[in-house]
Design an enzyme around this catalytic site. Structure first.
Site, PDB file in Angstrom:
ATOM      1  N   ASP A  30      39.662  39.341  29.249  1.00  0.00           N
ATOM      2  CA  ASP A  30      40.113  37.949  29.127  1.00  0.00           C
ATOM      3  C   ASP A  30      39.707  37.379  27.770  1.00  0.00           C
ATOM      4  O   ASP A  30      38.650  37.724  27.243  1.00  0.00           O
ATOM      5  CB  ASP A  30      39.475  37.130  30.266  1.00  0.00           C
ATOM      6  CG  ASP A  30      40.137  35.777  30.446  1.00  0.00           C
ATOM      7  OD1 ASP A  30      41.232  35.563  29.875  1.00  0.00           O
ATOM      8  OD2 ASP A  30      39.564  34.930  31.155  1.00  0.00           O
ATOM      9  N   HIS A  47      46.596  39.718  21.616  1.00  0.00           N
ATOM     10  CA  HIS A  47      46.874  40.867  22.492  1.00  0.00           C
ATOM     11  C   HIS A  47      46.789  42.177  21.693  1.00  0.00           C
ATOM     12  O   HIS A  47      46.301  43.188  22.199  1.00  0.00           O
ATOM     13  CB  HIS A  47      48.242  40.716  23.154  1.00  0.00           C
ATOM     14  CG  HIS A  47      48.330  39.534  24.082  1.00  0.00           C
ATOM     15  ND1 HIS A  47      47.324  39.208  24.955  1.00  0.00           N
ATOM     16  CD2 HIS A  47      49.300  38.590  24.263  1.00  0.00           C
ATOM     17  CE1 HIS A  47      47.661  38.119  25.633  1.00  0.00           C
ATOM     18  NE2 HIS A  47      48.852  37.722  25.230  1.00  0.00           N
ATOM     19  N   LEU A 141      37.636  61.462  31.909  1.00  0.00           N
ATOM     20  CA  LEU A 141      37.625  60.049  32.325  1.00  0.00           C
ATOM     21  C   LEU A 141      38.939  59.737  33.033  1.00  0.00           C
ATOM     22  O   LEU A 141      40.014  60.097  32.551  1.00  0.00           O
ATOM     23  CB  LEU A 141      37.506  59.135  31.091  1.00  0.00           C
ATOM     24  CG  LEU A 141      37.654  57.639  31.356  1.00  0.00           C
ATOM     25  CD1 LEU A 141      36.422  57.087  32.086  1.00  0.00           C
ATOM     26  CD2 LEU A 141      37.854  56.851  30.052  1.00  0.00           C
TER      27      LEU A 141
HETATM   28  C1  FPP Z   1      43.916  38.002  28.818  1.00  0.00           C
HETATM   29  O1  FPP Z   1      43.890  37.185  27.693  1.00  0.00           O
HETATM   30  C2  FPP Z   1      44.554  39.278  28.589  1.00  0.00           C
HETATM   31  C3  FPP Z   1      45.796  39.645  29.078  1.00  0.00           C
HETATM   32  C4  FPP Z   1      46.648  38.743  29.842  1.00  0.00           C
HETATM   33  C5  FPP Z   1      46.373  40.945  28.881  1.00  0.00           C
HETATM   34  C6  FPP Z   1      45.482  42.061  28.466  1.00  0.00           C
HETATM   35  C7  FPP Z   1      46.206  42.816  27.443  1.00  0.00           C
HETATM   36  C8  FPP Z   1      45.648  43.538  26.474  1.00  0.00           C
HETATM   37  C9  FPP Z   1      44.213  43.759  26.359  1.00  0.00           C
HETATM   38  C10 FPP Z   1      46.460  44.152  25.399  1.00  0.00           C
HETATM   39  C11 FPP Z   1      47.460  45.142  25.834  1.00  0.00           C
HETATM   40  C12 FPP Z   1      46.905  46.233  26.630  1.00  0.00           C
HETATM   41  C13 FPP Z   1      47.330  47.492  26.545  1.00  0.00           C
HETATM   42  C14 FPP Z   1      46.851  48.478  27.531  1.00  0.00           C
HETATM   43  C15 FPP Z   1      48.253  47.941  25.520  1.00  0.00           C
HETATM   44  P1  FPP Z   1      44.574  35.757  27.785  1.00  0.00           P
HETATM   45  O2  FPP Z   1      45.891  35.851  27.130  1.00  0.00           O
HETATM   46  O3  FPP Z   1      44.633  35.281  29.212  1.00  0.00           O
HETATM   47  O4  FPP Z   1      43.562  34.919  26.956  1.00  0.00           O
HETATM   48  P2  FPP Z   1      43.198  33.369  27.113  1.00  0.00           P
HETATM   49  O5  FPP Z   1      42.616  33.198  28.486  1.00  0.00           O
HETATM   50  O6  FPP Z   1      42.201  33.152  26.019  1.00  0.00           O
HETATM   51  O7  FPP Z   1      44.468  32.610  26.903  1.00  0.00           O
END
Ligand code: FPP
Length: 252
Positions: A30, A47, A141
Site C-alpha cells: 500500500d 505503481h 520460492l
Molecule cells: C496500493 O497503492 C497498491 C496497489 C493498488 C497495487 C499494487 C501494485 C503494484 C505494487 C505494482 C504492480 C505489481 C505488479 C506485480 C506488476 P495505492 O494506489 O492504493 O496507494 P495509495 O493508498 O497511496 O493511494
C-alpha cells in the site's frame, strides 16, 4: 508432508513457541499513490516504482529463507478505480509477466495466481496461465499473486461449492470441518500465512486472506510500498522471530 490438490507439499502444522523464519509471508502493498503524489508524479509512477519493490521483495524473501510469499497486487475493490488507473495496473502486470518470468525461473520462483482471473482480458488470462505453467517446476520460492482477489468472495465461493456437493450427495455436511473447508478455498495446498505485513501505515486487512489470517502475526509498517526494501523485509523477519506464537494454547 502431505500431497495437495495444487501438487505442492503442504506445510506441517505450525509449532507452538519460538517461530524463527515464517514459512509464509503475505504483504498488502500500500502507498503507491501517496508516494507518487508526494513527488508531484502521476499515480502510475507510484505503481511502476511499486513493481520495482516487488522485485526487491522477492529477492529478500529468497535470501531470508521464506518458502511462500503472497502479494496483494490487485483487489476485487480495485476494479472501482478510474478506468485509466485500472488499465495502467493491468498494463504493468502484462509488462511484468513478459519481462520477469525468465528471471523468476532463474531464481527458482514458482508463480501461482489466486483471485477471479476471469475478470481480466483474455490475453492477460493466457499470459498468467503461461507464466504459471513455465514456472511450475521451480521450488525455491512460491510466489502467490493475489489478483482481482477478495476474501469474502473466496469464502462465499467455497461455501457455494460445499452446498452444491451436499445437494449432489458427494459431501456429507457432518464431515465438513475446517481442514475440508480450507481445501475449497483458492489457497488449498498453500500453508496459512505466518506473517502479514501492510505498508503505508494503514492498519486494516482490506478483505485479504480473512480465513487464512486466523493465526497470522500482523505488522503495519510506516513505509510507502515503493520505498519498501530488503532491509524492511529482513527487519520484519527479525521482529517475527521475537514474537511468541501460541495458537490459543497456554504458554508451556
Ligand atoms: C496500493 O497503492 C497498491 C496497489 C493498488 C497495487 C499494487 C501494485 C503494484 C505494487 C505494482 C504492480 C505489481 C505488479 C506485480 C506488476 P495505492 O494506489 O492504493 O496507494 P495509495 O493508498 O497511496 O493511494
Amino acid at each position: 508432508m502431505v500431497a495437495s490438490p495444487h501438487g505442492v507439499a503442504l506445510a506441517q502444522a505450525p509449532e507452538i513457541g519460538g517461530a524463527s523464519v515464517p514459512a509464509h509471508v503475505a504483504i498488502i502493498m500500500d502507498g503507491n499513490g501517496r508516494w507518487a503524489a508526494s513527488r508531484g508524479l502521476p499515480r502510475v509512477a507510484g505503481h511502476r516504482a511499486g513493481a520495482q519493490a516487488v522485485r526487491r521483495t522477492i529477492e529478500a524473501a529468497i535470501r531470508g529463507g521464506v518458502g511462500w510469499l503472497t502479494l496483494y497486487a490487485f483487489s476485487s475493490e480495485n476494479w472501482r478505480r478510474p478506468v485509466g488507473e485500472v488499465l495502467d495496473l493491468t498494463g504493468l502486470m502484462r509488462h511484468y509477466l513478459r519481462h520477469e518470468v525468465d528471471e523468476l525461473t532463474r531464481e527458482g520462483v514458482r508463480l501461482h495466481v489466486i483471485g477471479d482471473r476471469t475478470r481480466f482480458e483474455p490475453d492477460l488470462q493466457a499470459e498468467l496461465a503461461e507464466a504459471e505453467r513455465r514456472t511450475a517446476h521451480n521450488t525455491r520460492l512460491n510466489l502467490i499473486m493475489a489478483l482481482s482477489y477478495g476474501a469474502r468472495h473466496e469464502i462465499v465461493e467455497a461455501a457455494r461449492r460445499a452446498a452444491r456437493a451436499a445437494r449432489d450427495g458427494t459431501l456429507d455436511p457432518e464431515t465438513l470441518d475446517e481442514a475440508a473447508f480450507g481445501q475449497l478455498l483458492s489457497t488449498s495446498g498453500i500453508p496459512d500465512p505466518d506473517l502479514i505485513l501492510r505498508t503505508s501505515g494503514e492498519q486494516r486487512l482490506s478483505n485479504f486472506l480473512l480465513w487464512q489470517a486466523a493465526y497470522a502475526e500482523l505488522m503495519f509498517l510506516d513505509v510507502l510500498w515503493p520505498d519498501f526494501s530488503g532491509e524492511h523485509f529482513a527487519g520484519a523477519l527479525a521482529e517475527f522471530s521475537r514474537r511468541e506464537r501460541r495458537y490459543g494454547a497456554r504458554p508451556g
